[in-house]
Enzyme design. Structure first.
Site, mmCIF file in Angstrom:
data_model
loop_
_atom_site.group_PDB
_atom_site.id
_atom_site.type_symbol
_atom_site.label_atom_id
_atom_site.label_comp_id
_atom_site.label_asym_id
_atom_site.label_seq_id
_atom_site.Cartn_x
_atom_site.Cartn_y
_atom_site.Cartn_z
ATOM 1 C CD GLU A 114 -3.188 -0.924 2.025
ATOM 2 O OE1 GLU A 114 -3.210 -0.150 2.980
ATOM 3 O OE2 GLU A 114 -4.314 -1.735 1.946
ATOM 4 C CD GLU A 134 -3.653 -6.042 3.064
ATOM 5 O OE1 GLU A 134 -4.330 -5.340 3.482
ATOM 6 O OE2 GLU A 134 -2.395 -5.735 2.874
HETATM 7 O O1 AHR Z 1 -5.138 -6.097 6.952
HETATM 8 C C1 AHR Z 1 -4.957 -4.919 7.564
HETATM 9 C C2 AHR Z 1 -4.328 -3.750 6.943
HETATM 10 O O2 AHR Z 1 -5.147 -3.109 5.874
HETATM 11 C C3 AHR Z 1 -2.923 -4.188 6.385
HETATM 12 O O3 AHR Z 1 -2.191 -4.127 7.308
HETATM 13 C C4 AHR Z 1 -2.820 -3.043 5.357
HETATM 14 O O4 AHR Z 1 -2.117 -3.394 4.222
HETATM 15 C C5 AHR Z 1 -4.441 -2.538 4.922
HETATM 16 O O5 AHR Z 1 -4.470 -1.204 5.074
#
Ligand code: AHR
Length: 492
Positions: A172, A291
């Site tokens: 990210e 994610e």
């Molecule tokens: O999964 C929780 C968080 O969400 C992770 O650390 C991050 O990559 C995202 O913002």
């Protein structure tokens, strides 16, 4: 309400990649410490791994797990987590404001992957770390002995390389919350340098460039375009992230969310195709949705307050969240031609399908939705025509009451179906150009929309066998409101 799902074996979308059934394990809250790793637990094996948790996770049949973050990755120095435990440092962890004891690191992660049968996937630190540190980690994991870091791995007990196949170039990096966040061109240069050295160290690895961390980001697509241009052939995949929720208590809307998941995938796919065409490249970057989940309740908790394994992001899931988790996976299957990896975020305690409390454990509602699909993971995704009633949601536009995915696997057909209606049955008929002979197995997830599991009621929401199909060449069943059904048919 009647709906017809028309399928044809000659209308394939693509082979479903087994890697879309992945997970994600971050040094965050109680995900690792007291989650998968807890030497003090009665369930711990000789290496401190919780066998009860491992047993539950095995049922999910995940294929690949991403580690060590997440936001954590952008401040992590991998050498802190290798070597004799007694000499590993406890450090301040800034992403979640916790303390990191480093008693679980690369070797423990790879060992866990081997126990459960996952492929390891590592995210390097391109926030506060250097491209060279990332390269060194590849050497530690993947090089044969005879050089510095590979020999260090051997000294730590593993003469054979770990062979980590997939490496994320940071996490990210488009987000101002990320340690070391920079504009797209600067990240592109940093990622290019890292990927080049990492691949020079091990030519077999595949890399995942950080794409936008959500479609809500102001730089969505522009970030992705610039990054992919900088990386060129050095990016095998580009990442997508998405967390969703029923923030305003509007379930009709919430259950239409797959429209926007489809749209996010299609937009990033278009962007990767654009860059590939502009570069006149024969290869392209595939989509890695590394994610995704429901996450909206357990937010803004003020961080870990300088403690080890604080309870953070401990989201509790209900039935409607499980339907949404099924919809994510169905969307990935419908986009089998471009989505090649996906990782449910996360695994245990932290926005996870499994929760622990002391030595107890229960499986959340989303566990069942994931398992119902991942246990039917092989085949070619088929394009389906849905003929039936639709509704218009405020936020996500028009959707059919039926959300679906279908996969042809030789003489078997897997059909996944969510009835989005909150109050009406859906009479579904499934037609294929081949004759459906019988049901091999079918299961349903159905309960009160807001029903949750808990330590005291671990099976309030659980999948049950479904015997509602009538098969006569085609197949017909009545699906109850707000339900998810997964079926495997045998074909003649
Ligand atoms: O999964 C929780 C968080 O969400 C992770 O650390 C991050 O990559 C995202 O913002």
């Amino acid at each position: 309400m009647e709906t017809k799902l028309v399928l044809h074996s000659q209308f394939p979308i693509g082979e479903v990649s087994p890697l879309i059934f992945g997970g994600f394990l971050e040094h965050l809250g109680r995900s690792i410490y007291t989650g998968v790793y807890d030497p003090d637990s009665a369930h711990a094996d000789g290496e401190g791994m919780r066998q009860d948790v491992i047993e539950a996770l095995r049922e999910l049949e995940m294929t690949i797990v991403r580690y060590p973050g997440g936001n954590f990755a952008s401040g992590y120095h991998w050498r802190d987590g290798v070597g004799p435990r007694e000499s590993r440092p406890t450090v301040r962890e800034l992403a979640w404001q916790s303390l990191e004891p480093n008693t679980f690191g690369t070797d423990e992660f790879v060992n866990l992957c081997r126990k459960v049968g996952w492929q390891p996937m590592i995210a390097v630190n391109l926030g506060t770390g250097s491209p060279e540190e990332a390269r060194d980690w590849v050497e530690y994991c993947n090089s044969p002995i005879g050089t510095r870091y590979a020999d260090e791995r051997a000294a730590n007990g593993s003469a054979d390389p770990f062979d980590v196949p997939i490496w994320c170039l940071g996490n990210e990096m488009d987000g101002p919350w990320q340690l070391g966040h920079v504009p797209a061109d600067q990240y592109g240069i940093r990622a290019q340098q890292a990927a080049k050295m990492m691949k020079d160290c091990d030519r077999s690895i595949a890399t995942v460039a950080c794409g936008s961390s959500g479609s809500q980001m102001p730089t969505f697509l522009e970030w992705d375009r610039q990054v992919l241009e900088h990386l060129g052939d050095l990016a095998d995949y580009v990442s997508l992230h998405r967390y969703v929720g029923n923030r305003d208590g509007n379930s009709v809307d919430y259950l239409a969310i797959s429209n926007s998941i489809d749209r996010q995938i299609e937009a990033v796919d278009a962007c990767t195709r654009l860059v590939a065409e502009q570069r006149r490249a024969s290869s392209r970057a595939w989509l890695c949705f590394d994610e995704w989940n429901v996450w909206y309740r357990a937010r803004g908790q003020g961080g870990g307050r300088g403690t080890i394994a604080p309870p953070l992001l401990e989201e509790r899931y209900n039935l409607e969240d499980a339907l949404v988790v099924a919809m994510f996976l169905m969307s990935f299957i419908r986009h089998a031609d471009c989505v090649k990896i996906a990782n449910l975020a996360q695994l245990v305690n932290v926005i996870g399908p499994v929760m622990t409390r002391g030595d107890e454990l229960f499986k959340q509602t989303i566990f069942h939705a994931f398992r119902m699909i991942s246990s039917r993971k092989t085949g070619v995704s088929l394009r389906g025509a849905v003929v039936g009633p639709r509704y218009t949601s405020e936020r996500y536009g028009e959707v059919a009451y039926l959300d679906h995915a279908a996969m042809l696997d030789g003489d078997r057909l897997h059909v996944f179906a969510v009835n989005r209606s909150l109050d009406e049955d859906l009479r579904l008929s499934v037609e294929l150009d081949r004759s459906i002979a019988k049901v091999v197995d079918a299961e349903i997830l159905h309960a009160e929309l807001q029903a949750e599991n808990d330590f005291d009621a671990p099976d309030r929401v659980s999948s049950a066998p479904f015997d509602g199909w009538l098969v006569q060449g085609s197949a017909e069943a009545v699906l109850p409101p707000h339900s998810f059904t997964a079926t495997t048919f045998a074909l003649r």
